[in-house]
Motif scaffolding. Structure first.
Motif, PDB file in Angstrom:
ATOM      1  N   GLY A  13      24.386 -21.027 -22.123  1.00 49.74           N
ATOM      2  CA  GLY A  13      24.135 -22.428 -22.501  1.00 49.74           C
ATOM      3  C   GLY A  13      22.698 -22.811 -22.195  1.00 49.74           C
ATOM      4  N   TYR A  14      22.003 -23.348 -23.195  1.00 50.83           N
ATOM      5  CA  TYR A  14      20.573 -23.598 -23.010  1.00 50.83           C
ATOM      6  C   TYR A  14      20.223 -25.046 -23.337  1.00 50.83           C
ATOM      7  CZ  TYR A  14      15.606 -22.377 -22.805  1.00 50.83           C
ATOM      8  OH  TYR A  14      14.280 -22.296 -22.459  1.00 50.83           O
TER       9      TYR A  14
ATOM     10  N   ILE B 188      26.789 -20.516 -15.713  1.00 48.37           N
ATOM     11  CA  ILE B 188      27.363 -21.204 -16.876  1.00 48.37           C
ATOM     12  C   ILE B 188      26.877 -22.644 -16.903  1.00 48.37           C
ATOM     13  CG2 ILE B 188      29.490 -21.736 -18.110  1.00 48.37           C
ATOM     14  CD1 ILE B 188      30.887 -19.564 -16.517  1.00 48.37           C
ATOM     15  N   CYS B 189      26.067 -22.966 -17.904  1.00 44.52           N
ATOM     16  CA  CYS B 189      25.463 -24.295 -18.001  1.00 44.52           C
ATOM     17  C   CYS B 189      26.127 -25.076 -19.121  1.00 44.52           C
ATOM     18  CB  CYS B 189      23.966 -24.153 -18.237  1.00 44.52           C
ATOM     19  SG  CYS B 189      23.133 -23.232 -16.925  1.00 44.52           S
ATOM     20  N   GLY B 190      27.409 -25.375 -18.933  1.00 40.35           N
ATOM     21  CA  GLY B 190      28.149 -26.127 -19.946  1.00 40.35           C
ATOM     22  C   GLY B 190      28.574 -27.472 -19.397  1.00 40.35           C
TER      23      GLY B 190
ATOM     24  N   GLY C  18       9.753 -12.489 -23.458  1.00 44.70           N
ATOM     25  CA  GLY C  18      10.333 -11.173 -23.276  1.00 44.70           C
ATOM     26  C   GLY C  18      11.810 -11.167 -22.908  1.00 44.70           C
ATOM     27  N   VAL C  19      12.427 -12.347 -22.833  1.00 45.09           N
ATOM     28  CA  VAL C  19      13.867 -12.397 -22.528  1.00 45.09           C
ATOM     29  C   VAL C  19      14.630 -12.582 -23.834  1.00 45.09           C
ATOM     30  CG1 VAL C  19      15.671 -13.789 -21.456  1.00 45.09           C
ATOM     31  CG2 VAL C  19      13.592 -13.244 -20.182  1.00 45.09           C
ATOM     32  N   SER C  20      15.720 -11.831 -23.980  1.00 42.67           N
ATOM     33  CA  SER C  20      16.436 -11.913 -25.248  1.00 42.67           C
ATOM     34  C   SER C  20      17.431 -13.070 -25.263  1.00 42.67           C
ATOM     35  CB  SER C  20      17.153 -10.589 -25.536  1.00 42.67           C
ATOM     36  OG  SER C  20      17.977 -10.265 -24.441  1.00 42.67           O
ATOM     37  N   VAL C  21      17.593 -13.643 -26.438  1.00 39.14           N
ATOM     38  CA  VAL C  21      18.596 -14.687 -26.667  1.00 39.14           C
ATOM     39  C   VAL C  21      19.725 -14.046 -27.462  1.00 39.14           C
ATOM     40  CG1 VAL C  21      19.058 -16.923 -27.710  1.00 39.14           C
ATOM     41  CG2 VAL C  21      16.787 -16.431 -26.747  1.00 39.14           C
ATOM     42  N   LYS C  22      20.943 -14.196 -26.954  1.00 37.06           N
ATOM     43  CA  LYS C  22      22.059 -13.514 -27.589  1.00 37.06           C
ATOM     44  C   LYS C  22      23.181 -14.498 -27.891  1.00 37.06           C
ATOM     45  CE  LYS C  22      21.224  -9.215 -25.014  1.00 37.06           C
ATOM     46  NZ  LYS C  22      21.092  -8.183 -26.068  1.00 37.06           N
ATOM     47  N   SER C  23      24.020 -14.103 -28.812  1.00 38.33           N
ATOM     48  CA  SER C  23      25.212 -14.890 -29.104  1.00 38.33           C
ATOM     49  C   SER C  23      26.178 -14.780 -27.928  1.00 38.33           C
ATOM     50  CB  SER C  23      25.884 -14.349 -30.364  1.00 38.33           C
ATOM     51  OG  SER C  23      27.235 -14.733 -30.375  1.00 38.33           O
TER      52      SER C  23
ATOM     53  N   ALA D 219      19.251 -12.272 -19.884  1.00 42.21           N
ATOM     54  CA  ALA D 219      19.457 -12.790 -21.249  1.00 42.21           C
ATOM     55  C   ALA D 219      19.960 -14.222 -21.177  1.00 42.21           C
ATOM     56  CB  ALA D 219      20.463 -11.925 -22.009  1.00 42.21           C
ATOM     57  N   ILE D 220      19.706 -14.955 -22.259  1.00 39.16           N
ATOM     58  CA  ILE D 220      20.268 -16.295 -22.408  1.00 39.16           C
ATOM     59  C   ILE D 220      21.276 -16.228 -23.545  1.00 39.16           C
ATOM     60  CG2 ILE D 220      19.737 -18.658 -23.133  1.00 39.16           C
ATOM     61  CD1 ILE D 220      17.049 -18.316 -21.606  1.00 39.16           C
ATOM     62  N   PHE D 221      22.457 -16.787 -23.288  1.00 40.31           N
ATOM     63  CA  PHE D 221      23.535 -16.736 -24.266  1.00 40.31           C
ATOM     64  C   PHE D 221      23.780 -18.135 -24.826  1.00 40.31           C
ATOM     65  CE2 PHE D 221      24.017 -13.342 -21.256  1.00 40.31           C
ATOM     66  CZ  PHE D 221      24.270 -12.243 -22.064  1.00 40.31           C
ATOM     67  N   THR D 222      24.074 -18.180 -26.115  1.00 42.08           N
ATOM     68  CA  THR D 222      24.261 -19.480 -26.753  1.00 42.08           C
ATOM     69  C   THR D 222      25.381 -19.399 -27.787  1.00 42.08           C
ATOM     70  OG1 THR D 222      23.168 -21.194 -28.070  1.00 42.08           O
ATOM     71  CG2 THR D 222      22.482 -18.920 -28.482  1.00 42.08           C
ATOM     72  N   ARG D 223      26.002 -20.577 -28.012  1.00 49.39           N
ATOM     73  CA  ARG D 223      26.986 -20.641 -29.093  1.00 49.39           C
ATOM     74  C   ARG D 223      26.321 -21.030 -30.413  1.00 49.39           C
ATOM     75  NH1 ARG D 223      31.028 -24.469 -25.895  1.00 49.39           N
ATOM     76  NH2 ARG D 223      28.952 -25.210 -25.281  1.00 49.39           N
ATOM     77  N   ARG D 224      25.031 -21.439 -30.307  1.00 49.61           N
ATOM     78  CA  ARG D 224      24.283 -21.695 -31.536  1.00 49.61           C
ATOM     79  C   ARG D 224      23.816 -20.367 -32.130  1.00 49.61           C
ATOM     80  NH1 ARG D 224      19.894 -25.789 -29.106  1.00 49.61           N
ATOM     81  NH2 ARG D 224      20.646 -25.150 -27.065  1.00 49.61           N
TER      82      ARG D 224
END
Lengths: 328, 328
Positions: free
Chosen positions: A9-10, A68-70, A47-52, A31-36
C-alpha cells in the motif's frame, strides 16, 4: 545482512514507511506492493521495484517483514490475517472496538504459519498506549487523559469533503489549553468532550455553493462535530495549497497518580508528541517495530503481538551492551 | 495467590516501596530486612515482620521477589549478585559508568541460580532510559536531552552537609527554562553544563560559623557545583523543617528527530515527570518491575535484565485481553 522489508500500500503512510527505511542502515526496501496498476505508481526510492499485490503469493523467500499500510475500516481486517500466513507483518489497525477480534484473527493465522503479526502500531494506538500502560502499572491509583492535536484529522477532513458544495477541506483538532493545564496540575478534573478539544475547519467551497448551509452541515454533524465547539473558515484553493498542505499532528498522554501511605502525594507523568508529519512519524514507529518482529521471529516467537508484548531492546539497531552503556 | 515481596533496606526508598506494595492488590509484603537491629526499626505497615538481613540465608520458600533498597556506591555491587543467587531481585543501581560490570556480575549469578535480577530500575536510570531508547529507535536521525528538576538532589545535599560549619542542607537542581524551551522548539541547541541547570542550596549554619566561607566552599566544589550557577540561602532550622521537608523531583527527556526523504520534518517527543515524592515514585517503579520479574521467572526466564529487556505487559496487574481492550 539487511532486514528485507516489503511495503503493502503506497498512500501517505506507505510513503512515511519508505522514508523511515531510508534512515535505517540495517534495512533494505525490497519492494512496494500495490493493488493499483504498478506501472502507474511513481515512488521516491530509486531502484526499488513496484509490484502487484498478487505477487505476494510467492515472495516468502525475499521479504522478512511486510508492513501493511492499509485502512482499518475495510483493508486491514482481511489483509493482516491473510499476509501473516506467509510473512511477518505489521499494521496500524486503529478501530479500538474491534481490536480484540482483529488480534484473535491475526493470532490464529500467525500461530499456524509460525510468523509474527504486530497489530495496532503507530502513536495512538501505539506509543500513547504504551505510556498509558506504563503509567497505570507504576501508579495504580491514578487516572489517564489523552489530548490530541493540534493536528490534521484525516477522518474529519474526509467527512467535511463529503458535504455537498465542498471542494476541499482540512480539519484541525485542537486541545483546549486550560483543560490541558488543569490536568497537568494534577487535580484530575472531570472533562466533557467539548471541554477537551475544539475543531477548526478550512473549507474550499464550490463556486456558487451555499456556504452557510455548509457551515451548518459541519457544525451539526453527529459524532464528528456536534459535540464540539467548531469554527469554519472558507478559503481559496490557493490558500489551502499554501497554508494547509502538511499533515502535522501530536498530542499528550497525561497521567496523575497518588503515592504514599495516605495517598497524599501527587505525581504527574506526561508523554507528548509534536509532529511535523503524522504519516512519517507513524511510518517510523512501524519500521522500528518491524525490526522487532524480525528479531523476535528469529528467536522462534510467533503469534499476534501488540506494543505491550515487545521488549524495547528489540526496537533498537544497537546491541544490548551498547544500549546499556549509552542509554541506561 | 499474592506475589510475596521482601524489602532489603529501610531508608527513604524502602519506605517508598512499602507504600507502593500497599497499592498493589496482587502483592503481599512478607518481611522487611535490615542490617540494623530489627527491634529498633519502626515500619509503616502493621503485621509485617522486621528481620535481620542474615535471615535471608533461609527464606527462599517465603519470598518471590526481593527488592534491594541499598546505595549504589557500596551496597548494591555486593548485595545484588549475592541475593540473586537465591531470589529474584531488583535494584536501582545508578552509577552509570559501572552498569556494564554490575550487569555482568548479576547475570553470572542469576544464570547459575535460575533467578532474574533486574538492575538500574527507577526513573533515571529507568523510565527516562526507556524513553531515550524508544525515541532513538523510532527516529534514528535525532538527539536526546535530559533535564532534571526542579527537585532535591540527595547526593548534592549530602555534599553540602559535609562542609565544616553546616548543620543541615537541601540542594535543588533546577533546569534552565529558556534552554528547555529551546530544546522543545526542535532546534537542537548545543548546551553547556551551566546552560542546562542551576543549583540552589538552603543551608542551616552552625552557630558562629563563617557563612561566607561556607558559600565559597559550596560554589567552588568541583564536580558538584563549580560548573553551575549556584545560589546559597542561609535559613533557620525551623524554616528548613517547614519549607524543605519533602523530596520532590522530576524532569524531562526531550528528543528531536528528523523524518522525510530530505529530512526536513521535525518531530519532538517529550516525556516528563513532576513528582511530589521521588522515593515513593521510584519505589512504585521498582514494585511494577518486581511484578515483571515474578511473571518472567515463572515462564522460565533467568539472568540479569534491565527495563530495556522487559515487555510492558509484564508490569501490569491486568491480563493481555484487558490491556488490549482498554489501554491500546
Amino acid at each position: 545482512m539487511s532486514i528485507r522489508i516489503g511495503i503493502m500500500g503506497y498512500g501517505n503512510l506507505g510513503r512515511g514507511v519508505e522514508c523511515a527505511i531510508k534512515q535505517s542502515s540495517d534495512m533494505e526496501l525490497k519492494a512496494i506492493f500495490t493493488r493499483r496498476n504498478p506501472e502507474t505508481l511513481k515512488i521516491n526510492t530509486e531502484g526499488v521495484s513496484v509490484k502487484s499485490a498478487d505477487e505476494l503469493e510467492n515472495m516468502e523467500d525475499e521479504i522478512d517483514v511486510l508492513i501493511i499500510c492499509g485502512g482499518s475500516a475495510t483493508d486491514l481486517p482481511g489483509m493482516t490475517p491473510k499476509y501473516v500466513s506467509k510473512y511477518n507483518v505489521i499494521d496500524s489497525f486503529d478501530t479500538h472496538a474491534k481490536i480484540p477480534e482483529h488480534f484473535s484473527n491475526v493470532d490464529n493465522a500467525a500461530k499456524k504459519s509460525g510468523k509474527i503479526g504486530i497489530i495496532s502500531c503507530g502513536w495512538d494506538p501505539g506509543m500513547f498506549s504504551l505510556n498509558r500502560l506504563y503509567a497505570l502499572s507504576i501508579l495504580p491509583d491514578g487516572k489517564d487523559y489523552t489530548f490530541w492535536g493540534k493536528g490534521v484529522s484525516q477522518g474529519h477532513s474526509d467527512a467535511v469533503r463529503r458535504i455537498q458544495g465542498v471542494k476541499d477541506a482540512r480539519q484541525y483538532t485542537i486541545p483546549v489549553e486550560e483543560s490541558v493545564n488543569a490536568v497537568r496540575s494534577g487535580i484530575n478534573p472531570e472533562l466533557t468532550t467539548r471541554q477537551k478539544h475544539t475543531r477548526e475547519c478550512f473549507v474550499v467551497a464550490e463556486e456558487g455553493a451555499d456556504t452557510s448551509a455548509i457551515e451548518e452541515a459541519i457544525k451539526t454533524m453527529p459524532n464528528y462535530f456536534a459535540d464540539y465547539d467548531t469554527t469554519v473558515h472558507f478559503i481559496s484553493e490557493e490558500e489551502m495549497a499554501r497554508d494547509h498542505s502538511g499533515l502535522p499532528h501530536g498530542g499528550s498522554v497525561i497521567y496523575t497518580g497518588k503515592t504514599g501511605m495516605d495517598n497524599k502525594n501527587t505525581n504527574v507523568i506526561e508523554y507528548s508528541l509534536k509532529l511535523d508529519s503524522n504519516p512519517e512519524f507513524t511510518g517510523a514507529v512501524l519500521v522500528a517495530y518491524a525490526r522487532a518482529a524480525y528479531k523476535m521471529n528469529k528467536e522462534g516467537i510467533s503469534g499476534a503481538k501488540t506494543v505491550f508484548d515487545i521488549a524495547p531492546a528489540y526496537l533498537s539497531q544497537l546491541s544490548g551492551d551498547e544500549i546499556r552503556a549509552h542509554y541506561l
